[in-house]
Design a protein around this motif. Structure first.
Motif, PDB file in Angstrom:
ATOM      1  N   PRO A 112       0.811  -1.220   0.000  1.00  0.00           N
ATOM      2  CA  PRO A 112       0.000   0.000   0.000  1.00  0.00           C
ATOM      3  C   PRO A 112       0.840   1.264   0.000  1.00  0.00           C
ATOM      4  O   PRO A 112       2.030   1.241   0.305  1.00  0.00           O
ATOM      5  N   LYS A 113       0.187   2.341  -0.334  1.00  0.00           N
ATOM      6  CA  LYS A 113       0.769   3.686  -0.230  1.00  0.00           C
ATOM      7  C   LYS A 113      -0.166   4.565   0.593  1.00  0.00           C
ATOM      8  O   LYS A 113       0.148   4.945   1.723  1.00  0.00           O
ATOM      9  N   ALA A 114      -1.341   4.844   0.047  1.00  0.00           N
ATOM     10  CA  ALA A 114      -2.280   5.754   0.715  1.00  0.00           C
ATOM     11  C   ALA A 114      -2.751   5.205   2.051  1.00  0.00           C
ATOM     12  O   ALA A 114      -2.986   5.965   2.999  1.00  0.00           O
ATOM     13  N   ILE A 115      -2.916   3.889   2.158  1.00  0.00           N
ATOM     14  CA  ILE A 115      -3.489   3.347   3.396  1.00  0.00           C
ATOM     15  C   ILE A 115      -2.433   3.111   4.474  1.00  0.00           C
ATOM     16  O   ILE A 115      -2.752   2.578   5.543  1.00  0.00           O
ATOM     17  N   LEU A 116      -1.175   3.495   4.210  1.00  0.00           N
ATOM     18  CA  LEU A 116      -0.153   3.356   5.244  1.00  0.00           C
ATOM     19  C   LEU A 116      -0.545   4.115   6.507  1.00  0.00           C
ATOM     20  O   LEU A 116      -0.238   3.695   7.628  1.00  0.00           O
ATOM     21  N   ARG A 117      -1.203   5.239   6.320  1.00  0.00           N
ATOM     22  CA  ARG A 117      -1.587   6.082   7.467  1.00  0.00           C
ATOM     23  C   ARG A 117      -3.108   6.233   7.599  1.00  0.00           C
ATOM     24  O   ARG A 117      -3.567   7.077   8.354  1.00  0.00           O
ATOM     25  N   PHE A 138     -16.787  -8.122  -5.152  1.00  0.00           N
ATOM     26  CA  PHE A 138     -15.444  -8.636  -4.853  1.00  0.00           C
ATOM     27  C   PHE A 138     -14.425  -7.591  -5.309  1.00  0.00           C
ATOM     28  O   PHE A 138     -14.559  -7.000  -6.393  1.00  0.00           O
ATOM     29  N   CYS A 139     -13.421  -7.384  -4.482  1.00  0.00           N
ATOM     30  CA  CYS A 139     -12.381  -6.419  -4.837  1.00  0.00           C
ATOM     31  C   CYS A 139     -11.089  -6.850  -4.165  1.00  0.00           C
ATOM     32  O   CYS A 139     -11.048  -7.856  -3.433  1.00  0.00           O
ATOM     33  N   THR A 140     -10.040  -6.081  -4.357  1.00  0.00           N
ATOM     34  CA  THR A 140      -8.763  -6.377  -3.710  1.00  0.00           C
ATOM     35  C   THR A 140      -8.006  -5.083  -3.463  1.00  0.00           C
ATOM     36  O   THR A 140      -8.052  -4.150  -4.273  1.00  0.00           O
ATOM     37  N   GLY A 141      -7.337  -5.017  -2.306  1.00  0.00           N
ATOM     38  CA  GLY A 141      -6.464  -3.885  -2.020  1.00  0.00           C
ATOM     39  C   GLY A 141      -7.158  -2.608  -1.588  1.00  0.00           C
ATOM     40  O   GLY A 141      -8.258  -2.618  -1.032  1.00  0.00           O
ATOM     41  N   LYS A 142      -6.510  -1.490  -1.895  1.00  0.00           N
ATOM     42  CA  LYS A 142      -6.916  -0.174  -1.419  1.00  0.00           C
ATOM     43  C   LYS A 142      -8.317   0.229  -1.834  1.00  0.00           C
ATOM     44  O   LYS A 142      -9.007   0.959  -1.104  1.00  0.00           O
ATOM     45  N   VAL A 143      -8.751  -0.216  -2.994  1.00  0.00           N
ATOM     46  CA  VAL A 143     -10.051   0.232  -3.496  1.00  0.00           C
ATOM     47  C   VAL A 143     -11.187  -0.136  -2.535  1.00  0.00           C
ATOM     48  O   VAL A 143     -12.249   0.495  -2.548  1.00  0.00           O
ATOM     49  N   TYR A 144     -10.957  -1.115  -1.673  1.00  0.00           N
ATOM     50  CA  TYR A 144     -11.981  -1.475  -0.695  1.00  0.00           C
ATOM     51  C   TYR A 144     -12.387  -0.271   0.149  1.00  0.00           C
ATOM     52  O   TYR A 144     -13.585  -0.066   0.421  1.00  0.00           O
TER      53      TYR A 144
END
Length: 962
Positions: A799-804, A843-849
């Motif tokens: 991740p990038k955006a969800i790090l924080r 169904f999704c994966t990663g940050k888009v959730y």
């Protein structure tokens, strides 16, 4: 030389005798350009003469290699330059009309530099005289004498490049190795050994060509001297204490090296030519000239036990170089070899590849980095003077193919490969250089390729002149044997007996090979793992959850620093926030990652994390190396200060290292590093996942298929920052679709669910591809890599955006006890209360959730839309996805992704979802919701990025799109 003169004045030339006897001698003289004339030189004319002599000497030291007789064929200049440097002509040094007599040399010690070897005229061959007259057009006999010594040292069959080295001790050392009197003389025994090794090298190739006339084998013909050269490196290095040798090399000459350097049983090599050989174990195998191996044997010259491993290689030239370096470095660490005295690497190269492949430059630049150095590598270039069909004048812009070695101050020894003793001597010096200085060295074997690119290729089509010369060229074995016979070193019978002895060895091995009916790929492993797989249930994995006490203590350790360390104010805030999270029993991504590594370290598993800027983290989140703001190089690593934290536990070492700005070589290095010890967790993080494609050959040739080709399991972890945040096309996509495309699972496989279904999937897949969305799940994924009873690479879209992101934090409860890695994270909200009323299953994966969850909440559709996160995309979690689909029987099914339709996971997931729905007796279509197909990975305009995101997000909770 001075020491030799002290013992016997007649052992040096009389000009040196006069210098030592009458001169103002202070230290051993060299052919040094900075030497000063003695006080006896008191006239202007003598001073000028002295200056010109020193200028001439310096010219030969710097450029003598440019006129050396290096090409065995005599048709090319090894440096691609037809003209000789003017500085090597006497006329350029103002010797002009001065008649220089031998008496001049003998009368004054300031001329003694001209004959440091004590060589008389009769020792020079006609070739030497011819060289002298051709290049210098001498008119006075005394001038010939003055240059003979320089010609013999720097311009015969060895060309030495060393004056670019900016270390005086090292350049002096090289001069001593080539300017000391009679230092290159061979004993009778050494000549015998060299001939015997040449016989084995040539007769091996001849045997193969006789038995398998139409098979490609990429033979060594034209550079048979490589074998005695390599064995000399090993012999001399073994004398210095080296016990293990790691060899990286291309396909040319590989079988010969396996047979005569590693001493792989010949029958095991010969049986590889049998097309009917059955495969006994897993894997599709590889062609015989790509195979690696590891072999423990006795070095008969030194009578010491050694291990020689040849790293398996693809046809991608030079790709195995950094892999061999990584393997070497890890072996050194495993045996506590901090200065490279016990384990070393030898890298073989082709001339066109050494100058043409950029990974060579990248790998060389790792040579002196603290966490990458192997304390000196011996590079041997098999310089065929051609690349496939390309003339070197059209394949490189540098004079030599080895010029890249100059950038790291490596000495470069060019040698005519038709002169075995010169080759052996240079290889001996190369081994001594590495043992003395722990630095790289390059040996350039200028040779030729007797056949075409392979044995079935016709080289006359493109290189008619070269191959007409090669056709007339007598093999080096025959020439050297004739020389030794004529000098009385060996007899004709000795020579014939040596040939007959090896021929019989080959014939017996050939007969034995016929009894080998199956091919055991496991016997060709370059890094065997001993008993790692013994007594392990391949369908069981140890729990990845740990106790809360351990999580708590490790969290505190990750949030503190020594009081005497003055750290940056922003970092103080970061650590304070971490401590607050620990108190609240939560972790963000950085803290969850840190605790995962620490938990392995305290259990004795070493961890290594490398890549660009990984110590701090590209996004300033990790901070595994804390810097003092007042004292340079004063740092603190909390992960290496775990001693005493838990009674009875001795933590393993943690290595976190910022790499050079390289992906190809560094990832290759980590592949090699991870091959050595399956109980060491090795991770490579890309600065951005987009840049991983610069390392694509390593990913394609070693990581995705290494097990299939070479039975080579790897537990390497790739962390590839991935996510669409409006940062443009080069900072958004790690190309998830490429990794999924290379996964070897079948989208239409027969589904047989059972207790071992998930573990069987993990066992059968070639790698795990994940897009993990919570720190707790990443914690489990990391621990699972080590606790599994086998090894597979893990590719994670980091991740990038969800790090924080506050919503992306995890509770301690998700890391402790019997918790484990979640292949999917199911819906846990109000949609689960009335699953019959859910109208849409996403169904999704990663940050888009997190973007979907926010959109759903704003639209107040949390009861209508259920969202399932697929954390492990490959192997696809059919069993868990089946359960989620069954849970919401009235819901339509959509796949949502932030990537464009022709990218991301959709092309991989859709056929598997469709196959599962058919298995469940449903005819539902899987709807796609995301960006439209595109050529570029992401929009370069932030506003356009937002518009694209809003467009497909608005559809998710729109009943018209259920």
């Amino acid at each position: 030389m001075y020491e030799a003169w002290l013992q016997d004045p007649s052992s040096v030339h009389k000009s040196w005798d006069a210098y030592f006897r009458y001169g103002e001698f202070a230290s051993p003289a060299q052919l040094a350009p900075h030497a000063q004339p003695s006080s006896s030189v008191n006239t202007y004319k003598q001073s000028q003469e002295y200056y010109h002599v020193q200028s001439l000497i310096r010219s030969y030291q710097e450029r003598g290699h440019k006129i050396a007789h290096l090409d065995p064929l005599g048709i090319n200049s090894a440096d691609l330059e037809a003209e000789s440097p003017k500085s090597l002509m006497l006329s350029s040094h103002n010797f002009g009309g001065y008649t220089w007599h031998r008496a001049d040399v003998e009368r004054g010690h300031h001329y003694a530099d001209l004959d440091p070897l004590g060589i008389n005229d009769h020792t020079f061959s006609n070739m030497g005289l011819e060289l002298a007259y051709n290049h210098f057009q001498f008119e006075v006999e005394a001038h010939v004498l003055s240059c003979y010594m320089l010609l013999n040292i720097y311009c015969k069959h060895i060309g030495i490049e060393y004056t670019h080295i900016n270390n005086e001790e090292q350049t002096r050392w090289i001069r001593e190795k080539f300017e000391t009197p009679r230092i290159r003389e061979f004993s009778k025994e050494e000549k015998h050994i060299t001939l015997a090794r040449l016989v084995r090298s040539q007769r091996f190739e001849e045997f193969l060509s006789t038995k398998w006339t139409s098979e490609k084998r990429f033979g060594l013909e034209g550079c048979e001297v490589l074998i005695p050269g390599m064995k000399t490196v090993i012999d001399r290095s073994t004398e210095f204490g080296v016990e293990s040798f790691i060899v990286g090399m291309p396909h040319r000459g590989r079988l010969n090296v396996l047979a005569n350097v590693c001493r792989k049983p010949l029958e095991n090599i010969f049986c590889q030519f049998d097309s009917k050989l059955n495969e006994e174990d897993e894997g599709s195998g590889d062609v015989k000239y790509h195979l690696g191996m590891s072999h423990h044997r006795l070095n008969r010259v030194t009578n010491k036990e050694i291990n020689v491993a040849v790293v398996a290689n693809p046809s991608h030239l030079e790709a195995s170089g950094p892999v061999a370096q990584g393997k070497t470095r890890h072996e050194q660490e495993c045996v506590g070899d901090t200065d490279g005295k016990r384990v070393m690497s030898i890298l073989l190269h082709g001339d066109a590849a050494f100058s043409g492949q950029g990974v060579v430059y990248e790998t060389l630049h790792l040579s002196d980095l603290p966490t990458f150095t192997t304390h000196g590598t011996i590079h041997i270039v098999v310089n065929n003077q051609i690349g496939f069909t390309t003339d070197p004048r059209f394949s490189r812009s540098s004079p030599y193919p080895t010029d890249v070695g100059r950038v790291i101050n490596a000495p470069i020894f060019h040698v005519n490969a038709d002169y075995p003793e010169e080759v052996v001597y240079v290889c001996k010096v190369a081994a001594e250089w590495r043992a003395t200085f722990g630095k790289d060295v390059v040996v350039d074997l200028v040779c030729y390729r007797r056949n075409g690119h392979n044995e079935n290729d016709n080289p006359y089509v493109t290189q008619p002149i070269m191959y007409k010369a090669i056709e007339k060229q007598k093999p080096v074995m025959e020439k050297y044997a004739a020389e030794l016979i004529s000098s009385g070193v060996v007899t004709t019978d000795d020579y014939k007996n040596e040939i007959e002895k090896y021929d019989q060895i080959c014939k017996k091995a050939y007969d034995d090979s016929k009894g080998i009916l199956v091919n055991k790929n496991s016997e060709w492993l370059d890094s065997p793992w001993g008993d790692f797989f013994v007594n392990k249930d391949q369908m069981k994995v140890a729990p990845t959850g740990i106790s809360e006490d351990i999580v708590q203590k490790l969290g505190v350790q990750a949030s503190t620093y020594p009081k005497d360390l003055e750290i940056h104010s922003s970092l103080k805030r970061v650590l304070k926030t971490r401590m607050k999270m620990v108190e609240d029993r939560t972790v963000d991504w950085a803290l969850g990652e840190t605790i995962a590594y620490m938990s392995l370290l305290i259990d004795g598993y070493p961890v290594r994390l490398s890549g660009q800027d990984v110590e701090r983290g590209t996004f300033s989140h990790r901070h595994h190396v804390i810097h003092d703001q007042l004292v340079d190089k004063k740092t603190y690593c909390p992960l290496n200060n775990l001693d005493g934290l838990f009674e009875g536990k001795k933590p393993a070492p943690y290595t976190v290292c910022n790499s050079s700005l390289s992906e190809y070589a560094v990832l290759g290095f980590e592949v090699g590093f991870s091959q050595v010890d399956p109980n060491c967790l090795v991770l490579w993080e890309a600065q951005f996942g987009d840049f991983a494609n610069t390392a694509q050959p390593i990913i394609d040739q070693f990581i995705s298929c290494g097990q299939d080709k070479w039975v080579r399991q790897l537990g390497l972890v790739l962390l590839l920052p991935h996510g669409y945040e409006g940062m443009g096309p080069e900072h958004s996509s790690a190309r998830l679709e490429r990794f999924l495309q290379m996964s070897n699972d079948d989208p239409s496989q027969e589904l047989k669910f059972g207790d071992d279904f998930a573990m069987q999937q993990l066992h059968d897949i070639n790698w795990f591809v994940c897009n993990i969305s919570t720190p707790a799940n990443f914690f489990h994924a990391i621990r699972r890599q080590i606790l599994l009873p086998f090894r597979r690479p893990l590719i994670n879209m980091s991740p990038k955006a969800i790090l924080r992101l506050p919503e992306a934090r995890s509770s301690f409860d998700e890391m402790i006890g019997d918790t484990e890695f979640q292949r999917i994270i199911p819906e846990t909200g109000i949609a689960t209360e009335k699953p019959q009323g859910v109208q849409k299953l996403v169904f999704c994966t990663g940050k888009v959730y997190y973007e979907i969850a926010k959109t759903r909440k704003v639209a107040e559709k949390e009861h209508e839309v259920a969202v399932v996160r697929v954390e492990q995309i490959s192997p696809f979690p059919y069993d868990l996805v089946r359960d989620e689909i069954a849970k919401y029987p009235n819901a339509s099914i959509s796949w949502v992704q932030e990537e464009h339709k022709n990218m991301g996971a959709f092309q991989y997931v859709e056929p598997r979802l469709r196959h599962l729905l058919m298995y469940m007796g449903r005819n539902d279509k899987v709807k796609y919701e995301g960006r439209f197909p595109a050529a570029s990975p992401a929009a370069g305009n932030k506003q356009l990025h937002e518009q694209e995101l809003d467009a497909f997000m608005s559809n998710i909770c729109n009943p018209d799109f259920y």
